[in-house]
Scaffold this motif. Structure first.
Motif: not given
Length: 163
Positions: A91-108
């Motif tokens: 969870q910690t590693f994959l959540r970090f990847i998910a947060k990066v993807l959210v900040n790079i893809i989802w928020r824009p």
């Protein structure tokens, strides 16, 4: 069915459980990354329920593809074990990847969607103001004529009652 095939199928179901845990965690992360007043957050329970239903259908499709639809008692247990493995180890590693993807893809993406909605609202507001400006003289004339007509009708009815 030989034992190695069953082991591979068990491993695939555990991996699908890890994927289900990651997808549900990512969906929650995406929903909570939106503003508090957004419609996505208001409909979060429905959105998550639809995600669970979709994942259940995909799991059934995986079972159908992997085992020709044969369901074993250890299949849901293996998937639940995969979800627990995700919660415990990944969870910690994959959540970090998910947060990066959210900040790079989802928020824009969400920003662009909100920008487009705001532009469309402004265009519609301008069109409504132009329409109201064009119709204002006709409304004034209509209200004046209807008021004077109703005043005459009331006067006539009042005079008829008096006679």
């Amino acid at each position: 069915m030989i034992v190695s095939e069953q082991f591979v199928q068990l491993l695939v179901m555990v991996l699908s459980g890890i994927a289900v845990g990651f997808i549900i965690d990512s969906v929650r992360l995406i929903v909570f990354s939106t503003p508090k007043r957004s419609s996505l957050r208001r409909w979060m329970m429905v959105f998550e329920l639809l995600t669970w239903i979709l994942l259940g259908g995909l799991t059934y499709y995986l079972l159908f593809w992997l085992k020709d639809g044969a369901w074993r008692a250890y299949d849901p247990l293996a998937q639940i074990a995969g979800i627990f493995l995700y919660q415990t180890f990944f969870q910690t590693f994959l959540r970090f990847i998910a947060k990066v993807l959210v900040n790079i893809i989802w928020r824009p993406f969400w920003f662009v969607v909100q920008l487009i909605i705001a532009i469309i609202r402004q265009i519609l507001q301008i069109l409504m103001n132009i329409g109201a400006f064009i119709l204002r003289p006709f409304v004034k004339i209509y209200s004046y004529l209807s008021y004077t007509f109703l005043k005459k009708v009331r006067f006539i009815k009042y005079n008829k009652r008096q006679q």
